[in-house]
Design a protein around this motif. Structure first.
Motif, PDB file in Angstrom:
ATOM      1  N   ARG A   1     -10.375  14.248  -8.048  1.00  0.00           N
ATOM      2  CA  ARG A   1      -9.747  13.179  -8.925  1.00  0.00           C
ATOM      3  C   ARG A   1      -8.204  13.448  -9.307  1.00  0.00           C
ATOM      4  O   ARG A   1      -7.338  12.434  -9.025  1.00  0.00           O
ATOM      5  CB  ARG A   1     -10.414  13.090 -10.213  1.00  0.00           C
ATOM      6  N   GLY A   2      -7.764  14.763  -8.974  1.00  0.00           N
ATOM      7  CA  GLY A   2      -6.499  14.869  -9.162  1.00  0.00           C
ATOM      8  C   GLY A   2      -5.584  14.662  -7.876  1.00  0.00           C
ATOM      9  O   GLY A   2      -4.431  14.473  -7.892  1.00  0.00           O
ATOM     10  N   GLN A   3      -6.292  14.627  -6.626  1.00  0.00           N
ATOM     11  CA  GLN A   3      -5.561  14.087  -5.329  1.00  0.00           C
ATOM     12  C   GLN A   3      -5.696  12.903  -5.317  1.00  0.00           C
ATOM     13  O   GLN A   3      -4.807  12.082  -4.609  1.00  0.00           O
ATOM     14  CB  GLN A   3      -6.381  14.880  -4.427  1.00  0.00           C
ATOM     15  N   ASP A   4      -6.551  12.154  -6.049  1.00  0.00           N
ATOM     16  CA  ASP A   4      -6.888  10.589  -5.807  1.00  0.00           C
ATOM     17  C   ASP A   4      -7.440  10.046  -7.058  1.00  0.00           C
ATOM     18  O   ASP A   4      -8.429  10.171  -7.401  1.00  0.00           O
ATOM     19  CB  ASP A   4      -7.827  10.512  -4.785  1.00  0.00           C
ATOM     20  N   PRO A   5      -6.595   9.361  -7.970  1.00  0.00           N
ATOM     21  CA  PRO A   5      -7.101   9.014  -9.137  1.00  0.00           C
ATOM     22  C   PRO A   5      -8.335   7.935  -9.042  1.00  0.00           C
ATOM     23  O   PRO A   5      -9.210   7.733  -9.772  1.00  0.00           O
ATOM     24  CB  PRO A   5      -6.018   7.980  -9.974  1.00  0.00           C
TER      25      PRO A   5
ATOM     26  N   VAL B   1      -6.428  -2.167  -2.567  1.00  0.00           N
ATOM     27  CA  VAL B   1      -5.672  -2.750  -3.408  1.00  0.00           C
ATOM     28  C   VAL B   1      -4.724  -3.821  -2.555  1.00  0.00           C
ATOM     29  O   VAL B   1      -4.332  -3.243  -1.532  1.00  0.00           O
ATOM     30  CB  VAL B   1      -4.627  -2.014  -4.501  1.00  0.00           C
ATOM     31  N   GLU B   2      -4.387  -5.043  -2.955  1.00  0.00           N
ATOM     32  CA  GLU B   2      -3.422  -5.801  -2.300  1.00  0.00           C
ATOM     33  C   GLU B   2      -1.984  -5.227  -2.163  1.00  0.00           C
ATOM     34  O   GLU B   2      -1.737  -4.439  -3.090  1.00  0.00           O
ATOM     35  CB  GLU B   2      -3.523  -7.132  -2.947  1.00  0.00           C
TER      36      GLU B   2
ATOM     37  N   GLU C   1      -6.427   6.072   6.232  1.00  0.00           N
ATOM     38  CA  GLU C   1      -5.660   5.785   5.204  1.00  0.00           C
ATOM     39  C   GLU C   1      -5.213   7.032   4.600  1.00  0.00           C
ATOM     40  O   GLU C   1      -5.694   7.972   4.272  1.00  0.00           O
ATOM     41  CB  GLU C   1      -6.668   4.799   4.458  1.00  0.00           C
ATOM     42  N   GLN C   2      -3.978   6.594   3.922  1.00  0.00           N
ATOM     43  CA  GLN C   2      -3.376   7.675   2.937  1.00  0.00           C
ATOM     44  C   GLN C   2      -3.124   7.577   1.417  1.00  0.00           C
ATOM     45  O   GLN C   2      -2.826   8.381   0.906  1.00  0.00           O
ATOM     46  CB  GLN C   2      -1.821   8.179   3.735  1.00  0.00           C
ATOM     47  N   ASN C   3      -3.392   5.997   1.254  1.00  0.00           N
ATOM     48  CA  ASN C   3      -3.117   6.066  -0.369  1.00  0.00           C
ATOM     49  C   ASN C   3      -4.354   4.528  -0.608  1.00  0.00           C
ATOM     50  O   ASN C   3      -4.928   4.299   0.076  1.00  0.00           O
ATOM     51  CB  ASN C   3      -1.803   5.588  -0.633  1.00  0.00           C
ATOM     52  N   GLN C   4      -4.203   4.532  -2.127  1.00  0.00           N
ATOM     53  CA  GLN C   4      -4.888   3.367  -2.510  1.00  0.00           C
ATOM     54  C   GLN C   4      -4.589   1.938  -1.865  1.00  0.00           C
ATOM     55  O   GLN C   4      -5.704   1.149  -1.988  1.00  0.00           O
ATOM     56  CB  GLN C   4      -4.818   3.396  -4.097  1.00  0.00           C
ATOM     57  N   LEU C   5      -3.590   1.830  -1.201  1.00  0.00           N
ATOM     58  CA  LEU C   5      -3.451   0.559  -0.746  1.00  0.00           C
ATOM     59  C   LEU C   5      -3.962   0.542   0.687  1.00  0.00           C
ATOM     60  O   LEU C   5      -3.791  -0.545   1.388  1.00  0.00           O
ATOM     61  CB  LEU C   5      -1.528   0.352  -0.694  1.00  0.00           C
ATOM     62  N   GLY C   6      -4.381   1.521   1.241  1.00  0.00           N
ATOM     63  CA  GLY C   6      -4.934   1.630   2.683  1.00  0.00           C
ATOM     64  C   GLY C   6      -3.841   1.717   3.826  1.00  0.00           C
ATOM     65  O   GLY C   6      -4.284   1.544   5.018  1.00  0.00           O
ATOM     66  N   ASN C   7      -2.809   2.183   3.341  1.00  0.00           N
ATOM     67  CA  ASN C   7      -1.720   2.391   4.303  1.00  0.00           C
ATOM     68  C   ASN C   7      -1.893   3.465   5.267  1.00  0.00           C
ATOM     69  O   ASN C   7      -2.576   4.669   4.745  1.00  0.00           O
ATOM     70  CB  ASN C   7      -0.229   2.796   3.687  1.00  0.00           C
ATOM     71  N   VAL C   8      -1.741   3.422   6.615  1.00  0.00           N
ATOM     72  CA  VAL C   8      -2.196   4.367   7.441  1.00  0.00           C
ATOM     73  C   VAL C   8      -0.742   5.096   8.058  1.00  0.00           C
ATOM     74  O   VAL C   8      -0.961   6.114   8.567  1.00  0.00           O
ATOM     75  CB  VAL C   8      -2.740   3.653   8.639  1.00  0.00           C
ATOM     76  N   LEU C   9       0.379   4.493   7.483  1.00  0.00           N
ATOM     77  CA  LEU C   9       1.504   5.171   7.592  1.00  0.00           C
ATOM     78  C   LEU C   9       2.248   5.458   6.566  1.00  0.00           C
ATOM     79  O   LEU C   9       2.517   4.525   5.666  1.00  0.00           O
ATOM     80  CB  LEU C   9       2.409   4.254   8.618  1.00  0.00           C
ATOM     81  N   ASP C  10       2.778   6.744   5.935  1.00  0.00           N
ATOM     82  CA  ASP C  10       3.066   6.860   4.996  1.00  0.00           C
ATOM     83  C   ASP C  10       4.611   7.822   5.052  1.00  0.00           C
ATOM     84  O   ASP C  10       4.941   8.034   6.175  1.00  0.00           O
ATOM     85  CB  ASP C  10       2.070   7.777   3.952  1.00  0.00           C
ATOM     86  N   HIS C  11       5.064   8.090   3.750  1.00  0.00           N
ATOM     87  CA  HIS C  11       6.452   8.694   3.504  1.00  0.00           C
ATOM     88  C   HIS C  11       6.667   9.895   2.930  1.00  0.00           C
ATOM     89  O   HIS C  11       5.916   9.897   2.026  1.00  0.00           O
ATOM     90  CB  HIS C  11       7.280   7.533   3.185  1.00  0.00           C
ATOM     91  N   VAL C  12       7.256  10.821   3.157  1.00  0.00           N
ATOM     92  CA  VAL C  12       7.824  11.896   2.752  1.00  0.00           C
ATOM     93  C   VAL C  12       9.346  11.719   2.409  1.00  0.00           C
ATOM     94  O   VAL C  12       9.940  11.908   3.291  1.00  0.00           O
ATOM     95  CB  VAL C  12       7.670  13.031   3.454  1.00  0.00           C
ATOM     96  N   ILE C  13       9.579  11.529   1.080  1.00  0.00           N
ATOM     97  CA  ILE C  13      11.174  11.149   0.880  1.00  0.00           C
ATOM     98  C   ILE C  13      11.297  11.092  -0.652  1.00  0.00           C
ATOM     99  O   ILE C  13      10.167  10.833  -1.398  1.00  0.00           O
ATOM    100  CB  ILE C  13      11.390   9.640   1.205  1.00  0.00           C
TER     101      ILE C  13
END
Length: 358
Positions: free
Chosen positions: A204-208, A339-340, A115-127
């Motif tokens: 906490r600074g990397q992940d609220p 989170v949903e 997982e890469q974010n609070q939504l649980g996404n395993v594919l993320d973006h650099v944009i």
């Protein structure tokens, strides 16, 4: 398991310099026709099947012609330079869904997506989703065009696929953690042992939604003759704002500044200009990564766009206990609320959320 503090230079293929690699192509793996065709064929099946990205496994999509490719990527990460750039995919002809499917299934054969974010996404973006800079409140490093400081990510492996390149700049920069250590040892052997001691990092600074304000990890690990690095001074300095975190000593501050200065010295880093279809596999314990500042195309559909995977690669690499952030993250994963709204199918996962980083 033998844990040591090495006060001798570390040798081997992971101790490279960018100016020595820049004139060669030994770090680039060019796909054969058979490998590319198989990846395209299996990728099309992946898109048609539309599996859940959280549960799909490599055994569901076996590879034969590309077995040598995956073995070479694994070898370079685990026992080689620590990275490899795979070139030859025709992503401009595919569309993002097929490109993302090929990238993701390659990842499945090299580790377990995280997982890469609070939504649980395993594919993320650099944009870049706005004109913010890193100095702006709420700016996300993956969503701005600034040059980034060298750092390690929260995984064993970080991988990037280039869907679209920038108008100018935006090179991916890598620097050998082994070479940085050797330089510190040569210049300031009195400071080098501090790299193996515990440091407080701003969680906490990397992940609220982090379970704690900070976590603790050394910057270097040397176990059973295997050297590993986990670095990023920004998060160490940021952790100083929390009550209860020990104040950095003058020697520690001097060491962090020296570490960052060395990463920026000419000739140390390797800058690679991403071309559409390029895939970079990087072991976080072997090298740090960054990005040069870039100028985007004015049209939104032409913006520099990379896909990113974080992988857990369980191959028994010896590390000191509690090394890196991914150990902490894995331990707290079950307690973290998801989170949903996550994107768990490839067609939706390759579309970036344009609101993030605004």
């Amino acid at each position: 398991m033998t844990t040591e503090v090495s006060l001798s230079p570390i040798t081997g293929p992971s101790a490279w310099r960018g100016d020595e690699l820049a004139g060669s192509t030994e770090w680039i793996y060019l796909l054969s026709d058979a490998e590319r065709e198989e990846l395209e064929e299996v990728g099309r099946k992946f898109v048609a099947d539309d599996p859940d990205l959280r549960t799909v496994v490599a055994a569901d999509y076996p590879l034969s012609a590309a077995t040598g490719l995956m073995e070479e990527c694994a070898r370079q990460m685990d026992a080689g330079r620590g990275f490899v750039l795979v070139r030859g995919l025709r992503t401009e002809e595919y569309g993002d869904a097929l490109a993302g499917a090929i990238f993701f299934l390659m990842g499945l054969h090299l580790g377990t997506p995280m997982e890469q974010n609070q939504l649980g996404n395993v594919l993320d973006h650099v944009i870049a989703t706005s004109n913010k800079t890193l100095d702006d409140p709420g700016a996300l490093p993956s969503r701005v065009r600034d040059r980034l400081p060298f750092h390690s990510d929260s995984s064993d492996v970080v991988a990037l696929m280039c869907l679209r390149a920038s108008k100018e700049g935006g090179a991916s920069s890598l620097v050998s953690g082994t070479t940085i250590y050797n330089e510190i040892l040569r210049r300031r052997p009195d400071l080098a042992p501090l790299l193996f001691e515990p440091w407080h990092w701003d969680w906490r600074g990397q992940d609220p939604d982090a379970l704690s304000e900070t976590y603790v990890s050394p910057i270097c690990s040397y176990v059973d003759g295997i050297f590993s690095t986990y670095a990023g001074s920004t998060m160490i300095f940021s952790a100083q704002k929390y009550d209860g975190v020990p104040r950095l000593t003058e020697d520690q501050i001097e060491l962090l500044h020296l570490y960052d200065e060395i990463t920026q010295e000419p000739g140390l880093a390797l800058d690679m200009d991403f071309q559409p279809g390029d895939v970079q596999w990087l072991l976080n314990y072997a090298a740090l990564h960054s990005r040069t500042e870039y100028i985007d195309w004015p049209e939104p559909e032409r913006r520099r766009h990379l896909l990113r995977l974080w992988l857990k690669r369980d191959v028994g690499r010896p590390l000191v206990d509690g090394f890196g952030k991914n150990v902490v993250k894995a331990r707290g994963a079950e307690e973290k609320k998801i989170v949903e709204g996550g994107a768990f199918h490839i067609a939706e996962a390759v579309v970036p959320n344009q609101d993030w980083g605004n």
